[in-house]
Design a protein around this motif. Structure first.
Motif, PDB file in Angstrom:
ATOM      1  N   LEU A 245      46.617  39.779  38.145  1.00 55.71           N
ATOM      2  CA  LEU A 245      45.177  39.927  37.915  1.00 55.71           C
ATOM      3  C   LEU A 245      44.906  41.349  37.443  1.00 55.71           C
ATOM      4  CD1 LEU A 245      42.420  38.452  38.284  1.00 55.71           C
ATOM      5  CD2 LEU A 245      42.337  39.448  40.568  1.00 55.71           C
ATOM      6  N   SER A 246      44.320  41.480  36.274  1.00 60.14           N
ATOM      7  CA  SER A 246      44.135  42.826  35.741  1.00 60.14           C
ATOM      8  C   SER A 246      42.924  42.880  34.838  1.00 60.14           C
ATOM      9  CB  SER A 246      45.383  43.272  34.959  1.00 60.14           C
ATOM     10  OG  SER A 246      45.555  42.457  33.818  1.00 60.14           O
ATOM     11  N   GLY A 247      42.649  44.070  34.341  1.00 54.35           N
ATOM     12  CA  GLY A 247      41.612  44.245  33.355  1.00 54.35           C
ATOM     13  C   GLY A 247      40.224  43.864  33.825  1.00 54.35           C
ATOM     14  N   MET A 248      39.466  43.287  32.906  1.00 55.87           N
ATOM     15  CA  MET A 248      38.070  42.967  33.160  1.00 55.87           C
ATOM     16  C   MET A 248      37.915  41.922  34.267  1.00 55.87           C
ATOM     17  SD  MET A 248      37.099  45.131  31.025  1.00 55.87           S
ATOM     18  CE  MET A 248      37.866  45.978  29.650  1.00 55.87           C
ATOM     19  N   ASN A 249      38.858  41.004  34.343  1.00 56.53           N
ATOM     20  CA  ASN A 249      38.771  39.970  35.371  1.00 56.53           C
ATOM     21  C   ASN A 249      38.860  40.574  36.767  1.00 56.53           C
ATOM     22  OD1 ASN A 249      38.497  37.293  36.217  1.00 56.53           O
ATOM     23  ND2 ASN A 249      40.713  37.016  36.381  1.00 56.53           N
ATOM     24  N   LEU A 250      39.715  41.578  36.935  1.00 51.23           N
ATOM     25  CA  LEU A 250      39.839  42.249  38.233  1.00 51.23           C
ATOM     26  C   LEU A 250      38.541  42.963  38.597  1.00 51.23           C
ATOM     27  CD1 LEU A 250      41.450  43.176  40.679  1.00 51.23           C
ATOM     28  CD2 LEU A 250      42.406  45.022  39.292  1.00 51.23           C
ATOM     29  N   ILE A 251      37.926  43.626  37.627  1.00 48.74           N
ATOM     30  CA  ILE A 251      36.650  44.298  37.884  1.00 48.74           C
ATOM     31  C   ILE A 251      35.605  43.293  38.355  1.00 48.74           C
ATOM     32  CG2 ILE A 251      34.742  45.596  36.836  1.00 48.74           C
ATOM     33  CD1 ILE A 251      36.769  46.818  34.907  1.00 48.74           C
ATOM     34  N   LYS A 252      35.524  42.163  37.664  1.00 48.50           N
ATOM     35  CA  LYS A 252      34.543  41.135  38.032  1.00 48.50           C
ATOM     36  C   LYS A 252      34.790  40.610  39.439  1.00 48.50           C
ATOM     37  CE  LYS A 252      33.920  39.429  33.291  1.00 48.50           C
ATOM     38  NZ  LYS A 252      34.197  38.298  32.376  1.00 48.50           N
ATOM     39  N   ARG A 253      36.057  40.384  39.774  1.00 47.49           N
ATOM     40  CA  ARG A 253      36.385  39.835  41.099  1.00 47.49           C
ATOM     41  C   ARG A 253      36.024  40.821  42.207  1.00 47.49           C
ATOM     42  NH1 ARG A 253      40.318  35.878  41.485  1.00 47.49           N
ATOM     43  NH2 ARG A 253      39.922  36.040  43.742  1.00 47.49           N
ATOM     44  N   ILE A 254      36.320  42.096  41.985  1.00 49.20           N
ATOM     45  CA  ILE A 254      36.000  43.103  43.003  1.00 49.20           C
ATOM     46  C   ILE A 254      34.489  43.206  43.184  1.00 49.20           C
ATOM     47  CG2 ILE A 254      36.070  45.569  43.555  1.00 49.20           C
ATOM     48  CD1 ILE A 254      38.809  45.666  42.174  1.00 49.20           C
ATOM     49  N   LYS A 255      33.748  43.225  42.087  1.00 50.01           N
ATOM     50  CA  LYS A 255      32.292  43.328  42.195  1.00 50.01           C
ATOM     51  C   LYS A 255      31.698  42.112  42.894  1.00 50.01           C
ATOM     52  CE  LYS A 255      30.228  46.259  41.151  1.00 50.01           C
ATOM     53  NZ  LYS A 255      29.971  47.524  41.864  1.00 50.01           N
ATOM     54  N   HIS A 256      32.341  40.970  42.741  1.00 46.89           N
ATOM     55  CA  HIS A 256      31.866  39.758  43.417  1.00 46.89           C
ATOM     56  C   HIS A 256      32.224  39.765  44.896  1.00 46.89           C
ATOM     57  CE1 HIS A 256      32.171  35.535  44.828  1.00 46.89           C
ATOM     58  NE2 HIS A 256      31.095  35.369  44.078  1.00 46.89           N
ATOM     59  N   ASP A 257      33.482  40.138  45.201  1.00 45.07           N
ATOM     60  CA  ASP A 257      33.965  40.074  46.580  1.00 45.07           C
ATOM     61  C   ASP A 257      33.585  41.297  47.415  1.00 45.07           C
ATOM     62  OD1 ASP A 257      35.072  37.743  45.686  1.00 45.07           O
ATOM     63  OD2 ASP A 257      37.159  38.397  45.818  1.00 45.07           O
ATOM     64  N   VAL A 258      33.493  42.450  46.777  1.00 45.47           N
ATOM     65  CA  VAL A 258      33.156  43.688  47.498  1.00 45.47           C
ATOM     66  C   VAL A 258      32.078  44.438  46.697  1.00 45.47           C
ATOM     67  CG1 VAL A 258      34.124  45.688  48.707  1.00 45.47           C
ATOM     68  CG2 VAL A 258      35.619  43.795  48.090  1.00 45.47           C
ATOM     69  N   PRO A 259      30.865  43.921  46.695  1.00 45.52           N
ATOM     70  CA  PRO A 259      29.809  44.533  45.860  1.00 45.52           C
ATOM     71  C   PRO A 259      29.472  45.969  46.238  1.00 45.52           C
ATOM     72  CG  PRO A 259      28.899  42.880  47.370  1.00 45.52           C
ATOM     73  CD  PRO A 259      30.397  42.739  47.425  1.00 45.52           C
ATOM     74  N   SER A 260      29.810  46.384  47.451  1.00 42.12           N
ATOM     75  CA  SER A 260      29.501  47.756  47.871  1.00 42.12           C
ATOM     76  C   SER A 260      30.457  48.780  47.274  1.00 42.12           C
ATOM     77  CB  SER A 260      29.553  47.853  49.398  1.00 42.12           C
ATOM     78  OG  SER A 260      30.860  47.554  49.876  1.00 42.12           O
ATOM     79  N   ALA A 261      31.590  48.333  46.770  1.00 46.37           N
ATOM     80  CA  ALA A 261      32.588  49.260  46.221  1.00 46.37           C
ATOM     81  C   ALA A 261      32.225  49.668  44.794  1.00 46.37           C
ATOM     82  CB  ALA A 261      33.974  48.622  46.246  1.00 46.37           C
ATOM     83  N   SER A 262      32.259  50.955  44.537  1.00 46.89           N
ATOM     84  CA  SER A 262      32.083  51.449  43.170  1.00 46.89           C
ATOM     85  C   SER A 262      33.444  51.441  42.485  1.00 46.89           C
ATOM     86  CB  SER A 262      31.507  52.867  43.183  1.00 46.89           C
ATOM     87  OG  SER A 262      30.209  52.883  43.734  1.00 46.89           O
TER      88      SER A 262
END
Length: 228
Positions: free
Chosen positions: A72-89
């Motif tokens: 899992l890398s690139g833009m998909n990883l960013i999307k997943r993190i923002k979905h699963d951990v929205p508090s993380a910048s």
């Protein structure tokens, strides 16, 4: 609350997670960041799947991500993190200096974008800024993004691609076979082939060689091409 009390409060510790598949780069980043008294490294990962799992568990304030990692890398990883951990910048730290990567990263939810040739003090400054909920972009990259936005009425063909198609394009021009691309992106060969067909159709080209010529003309993925 008086000023003396405020001055006596300890500084807020920024919890940072670092994800990069190159061990030397990752360890170097950790050393640089830990030199700041108010930054704590809470975890590391060398691939996207581990990064997502660990970031979900550790809940860091800032996740520093390379765009090109196994799994899992690139833009998909960013999307997943923002979905699963929205508090993380999310601060992207990558070798890709093209404004297209930066613009796509921000659309996916990134809070900052730096290239790996940035100065060490800029990295620390970027971490502090995104931890405060602000956006960070280097001056040179900001200028390139602004120019790209100002000329958006005459969009180049590669801007029509989806984030996944753009990832596949990068690997195609790097010389990877469909099976290798499928392994790296965890996609079936049939799916990769479909993406390739759509890329060629959207860009009005008919061969991989034509894609390579196009990317050279538009100075895309230059770090990847020169590395070969």
């Amino acid at each position: 609350m008086n000023n003396a009390y405020l001055l006596a409060l300890p500084p807020r510790i920024t919890r940072v997670f670092v994800a990069d598949d190159h061990t030397l780069v990752r360890e170097g980043l950790c050393r640089i960041l830990e030199s700041a008294s108010d930054i704590q490294i809470v975890g590391q990962a060398d691939n996207g799947h581990t990064a997502l799992t660990q970031i979900t568990q550790l809940q860091p304030h800032v996740a520093i991500l390379d765009l090109s990692m196994p799994g899992l890398s690139g833009m998909n990883l960013i999307k997943r993190i923002k979905h699963d951990v929205p508090s993380a910048s999310i601060l992207v730290l990558t070798m890709h200096g093209e404004e297209q990567y930066a613009m796509r990263a921000f659309r996916c939810g990134a809070n900052g974008y730096l290239t790996k040739d940035s100065a060490t003090d800029e990295l620390v400054r970027a971490v502090h800024r995104v931890a405060e909920g602000k956006v960070y972009l280097s001056l040179s990259m900001a200028e390139r993004v602004a120019i790209s936005l100002n000329t958006s009425h005459d969009k180049p063909r590669h801007t029509l691609l989806t984030d996944r198609e753009y990832e596949v394009l990068a690997l195609l021009v790097k010389g990877l076979r469909l099976t290798e691309i499928g392994q790296q992106l965890h996609l079936s060969v049939k799916t990769v082939s479909t993406h390739k067909s759509r890329i060629l159709e959207k860009m009005g080209l008919d061969t991989t060689a034509a894609l390579v010529r196009y990317t050279l003309q538009h100075h895309l993925f230059m770090e990847d091409l020169t590395a070969n």
